[in-house]
Design a protein around this motif. Structure first.
Motif, PDB file in Angstrom:
ATOM      1  N   GLU A 248      -7.095   4.892   1.816  1.00 22.41           N
ATOM      2  CA  GLU A 248      -6.058   4.187   2.560  1.00 22.41           C
ATOM      3  C   GLU A 248      -4.658   4.764   2.283  1.00 22.41           C
ATOM      4  O   GLU A 248      -3.750   4.632   3.096  1.00 22.41           O
ATOM      5  CB  GLU A 248      -6.079   2.697   2.190  1.00 22.41           C
ATOM      6  N   TYR A 249      -4.484   5.438   1.101  1.00 18.75           N
ATOM      7  CA  TYR A 249      -3.186   6.035   0.788  1.00 18.75           C
ATOM      8  C   TYR A 249      -2.821   7.121   1.795  1.00 18.75           C
ATOM      9  O   TYR A 249      -1.658   7.297   2.164  1.00 18.75           O
ATOM     10  CB  TYR A 249      -3.195   6.634  -0.619  1.00 18.75           C
ATOM     11  N   GLU A 250      -3.830   7.889   2.244  1.00 15.64           N
ATOM     12  CA  GLU A 250      -3.570   8.973   3.179  1.00 15.64           C
ATOM     13  C   GLU A 250      -3.039   8.451   4.500  1.00 15.64           C
ATOM     14  O   GLU A 250      -2.199   9.084   5.145  1.00 15.64           O
ATOM     15  CB  GLU A 250      -4.842   9.787   3.398  1.00 15.64           C
TER      16      GLU A 250
ATOM     17  N   LEU B 178      -3.919  12.028  -2.491  1.00 17.80           N
ATOM     18  CA  LEU B 178      -3.916  10.589  -2.251  1.00 17.80           C
ATOM     19  C   LEU B 178      -5.268  10.103  -1.729  1.00 17.80           C
ATOM     20  O   LEU B 178      -5.714   8.992  -2.058  1.00 17.80           O
ATOM     21  CB  LEU B 178      -2.803  10.234  -1.262  1.00 17.80           C
ATOM     22  N   LYS B 179      -5.915  10.954  -0.914  1.00 10.25           N
ATOM     23  CA  LYS B 179      -7.232  10.570  -0.364  1.00 10.25           C
ATOM     24  C   LYS B 179      -8.253  10.433  -1.474  1.00 10.25           C
ATOM     25  O   LYS B 179      -9.125   9.537  -1.429  1.00 10.25           O
ATOM     26  CB  LYS B 179      -7.664  11.609   0.649  1.00 10.25           C
TER      27      LYS B 179
ATOM     28  N   ASP C  88      -7.375   7.050  -3.111  1.00  9.98           N
ATOM     29  CA  ASP C  88      -7.720   5.908  -2.250  1.00  9.98           C
ATOM     30  C   ASP C  88      -7.581   6.381  -0.804  1.00  9.98           C
ATOM     31  O   ASP C  88      -6.504   6.839  -0.408  1.00  9.98           O
ATOM     32  CB  ASP C  88      -6.782   4.735  -2.505  1.00  9.98           C
TER      33      ASP C  88
ATOM     34  N   ASN D 160       2.466   1.742  -3.434  1.00  5.49           N
ATOM     35  CA  ASN D 160       1.480   2.207  -4.421  1.00  5.49           C
ATOM     36  C   ASN D 160       1.184   3.693  -4.228  1.00  5.49           C
ATOM     37  O   ASN D 160       1.026   4.437  -5.199  1.00  5.49           O
ATOM     38  CB  ASN D 160       0.204   1.394  -4.322  1.00  5.49           C
ATOM     39  N   SER D 161       1.116   4.110  -2.957  1.00  4.58           N
ATOM     40  CA  SER D 161       0.870   5.540  -2.697  1.00  4.58           C
ATOM     41  C   SER D 161       2.054   6.379  -3.164  1.00  4.58           C
ATOM     42  O   SER D 161       1.878   7.480  -3.685  1.00  4.58           O
ATOM     43  CB  SER D 161       0.607   5.761  -1.205  1.00  4.58           C
TER      44      SER D 161
ATOM     45  N   LEU E  82       0.831  -1.202   0.000  1.00  9.44           N
ATOM     46  CA  LEU E  82       0.000   0.000   0.000  1.00  9.44           C
ATOM     47  C   LEU E  82       0.873   1.262   0.000  1.00  9.44           C
ATOM     48  O   LEU E  82       0.593   2.250  -0.707  1.00  9.44           O
ATOM     49  CB  LEU E  82      -0.931  -0.021   1.221  1.00  9.44           C
TER      50      LEU E  82
ATOM     51  N   LEU F 294       0.777   7.874   4.471  1.00 14.92           N
ATOM     52  CA  LEU F 294       1.603   8.943   3.930  1.00 14.92           C
ATOM     53  C   LEU F 294       2.806   9.226   4.829  1.00 14.92           C
ATOM     54  O   LEU F 294       3.941   9.324   4.358  1.00 14.92           O
ATOM     55  CB  LEU F 294       0.775  10.215   3.736  1.00 14.92           C
TER      56      LEU F 294
ATOM     57  N   ALA G  47       1.913   6.713  -6.963  1.00 16.58           N
ATOM     58  CA  ALA G  47       0.894   7.695  -7.348  1.00 16.58           C
ATOM     59  C   ALA G  47       1.367   9.112  -7.047  1.00 16.58           C
ATOM     60  O   ALA G  47       1.180  10.043  -7.858  1.00 16.58           O
ATOM     61  CB  ALA G  47      -0.415   7.395  -6.614  1.00 16.58           C
ATOM     62  N   LEU G  48       1.950   9.292  -5.857  1.00 18.82           N
ATOM     63  CA  LEU G  48       2.448  10.619  -5.502  1.00 18.82           C
ATOM     64  C   LEU G  48       3.601  11.039  -6.416  1.00 18.82           C
ATOM     65  O   LEU G  48       3.702  12.215  -6.804  1.00 18.82           O
ATOM     66  CB  LEU G  48       2.900  10.610  -4.034  1.00 18.82           C
TER      67      LEU G  48
END
Length: 405
Positions: free
Chosen positions: A63-65, A57-58, A61, A22-23, A19, A68, A26-27
């Motif tokens: 869950e990404y937040e 991120l929120k 998803d 993946n974040s 997770l 962080l 994306a970031l």
């Protein structure tokens, strides 16, 4: 004993790491896009605040937040360039070690479109090419200016020498006039000479040339004497010509030339038995670079006539003043007289140079010297002192030694 919860805990950690990564992916893409828009000029913002990154991120998803802060701590602990740079409020602080100090996130590898990259590359190349062309233009300009200055300096030097000749002619002419008219003063004010040689409209332009000519005369011309005279109640610098008059020059200025003996005796091997032409070409009689004065060629003619004093057949002599071989051309009344002159001159030493003679066809001689067609009066030396032969009479020992060599 196998722990029944170990596999479950390992699975939870792998999911959390996946997770977090993946974040970060994306970031990373978002920050690269923001930085790329800034580099391409479509946005003034190059980074995102932590709050803006969390909100982004929120939206992707929720869950990404939650991971962080863990992701940021992982970036700080890695110490490597992962494509995301953590910044604080202090622009001078380069390394941030605490997550609570992170205020901005910035991409280290902006993502730009092909069009943007091409435009940036074109601008960069054009900028460097402009600098290169500017440098070449500056170098060319400097070289062109130096060439112009050299050409101008050469032209000023030529004008200066021309001015020196004109000044000497004026002073010599005035000196000759003074010898005929005793009422004239034997000097000329320098400013009056300038005013007589340079028109009023050119005096400003020719000022440097004139000053150089005056300095040259003061340093290199012994015949021009500079002194101060009071004329009309004012002090003037004047020039005075110190050389004898031109009438005396014509008599005294001829330099002395001497014969120095025979280099070898003439026989059938180095002397033609009979001459078929009355004309001769004599080499090595002078060096045009070393000769000085206005009447040096007369001394060459005198030397030839004195060497051939027992030959009454020479009717024409021409000295080629520009000849690098020191050539003199002689025409005689007949081939027999030419043969006598050949034997008298060929193989002789004259002023340290070995004189050589060859016969020249009559038509070629007349083509070069048309005035010789009507010459039929034998020439004689101008005096009976035989100046060019005095060296032989006084130093016979030297002559014999050179002849035997």
């Amino acid at each position: 004993v196998k722990n029944p919860f170990s596999e479950e805990l390992q699975k939870i950690e792998e999911d959390e790491i996946s997770l977090m990564m993946n974040s970060l992916y994306a970031l990373h893409d978002k920050l690269a896009q923001v930085a790329g828009e800034h580099e391409c000029g479509s946005s003034i913002q190059r980074n995102l605040t932590v709050q803006e990154a969390a909100a982004y991120l929120k939206n992707l998803d929720p869950e990404y937040e939650s991971v962080l802060n863990t992701a940021l701590q992982w970036i700080l602990n890695s110490g490597e360039d992962v494509g995301i740079k953590c910044l604080s409020n202090d622009p001078n602080e380069m390394d941030v070690t605490n997550v609570t100090d992170v205020k901005y996130l910035e991409s280290t590898s902006p993502k730009m479109s092909f069009r943007c990259r091409f435009r940036r590359a074109f601008v960069n190349v054009t900028h460097r090419l402009s600098i290169l062309l500017l440098g070449i233009a500056m170098v060319w300009g400097v070289l062109h200016y130096m060439k112009y200055r050299w050409a101008k300096e050469e032209e000023e030097t030529r004008q200066m020498y021309d001015m020196v000749v004109k000044i000497i002619d004026v002073l010599r002419s005035h000196s000759e006039a003074c010898s005929e008219n005793k009422d004239l003063q034997p000097y000329m004010p320098i400013l009056h000479v300038r005013d007589s040689l340079i028109p009023p409209q050119d005096r400003r332009k020719m000022r440097k040339v004139w000053n150089r000519a005056v300095d040259f005369l003061a340093a290199n011309e012994s015949r021009v004497h500079t002194e101060t005279r009071r004329i009309g109640g004012a002090e003037f610098l004047v020039w005075k010509w110190m050389q004898p008059s031109a009438a005396c020059d014509k008599i005294l200025v001829i330099p002395s030339k001497v014969w120095q003996g025979q280099a070898f005796h003439l026989d059938r091997r180095n002397s033609p038995p009979n001459s078929l032409t009355p004309c001769l070409k004599i080499r090595n009689m002078f060096d045009p670079v070393m000769e000085i004065g206005d009447h040096w060629h007369l001394a060459i003619q005198e030397a030839i006539l004195e060497k051939c004093s027992d030959n009454d057949g020479i009717v024409h002599i021409a000295v080629d003043k520009n000849s690098r071989e020191g050539c003199v051309y002689v025409k005689c009344l007949s081939p027999e007289y030419a043969g006598k002159a050949f034997k008298a001159l060929h193989g002789s030493w004259f002023d340290g140079k070995l004189v050589t003679v060859k016969y020249l066809r009559l038509d070629r001689y007349h083509h070069r010297f048309p005035q010789a067609l009507t010459c039929n009066t034998p020439l004689k030396p101008s005096n009976k002192h035989m100046n060019s032969m005095s060296h032989l009479r006084l130093r016979t020992g030297t002559t014999n030694s050179q002849g035997s060599s």
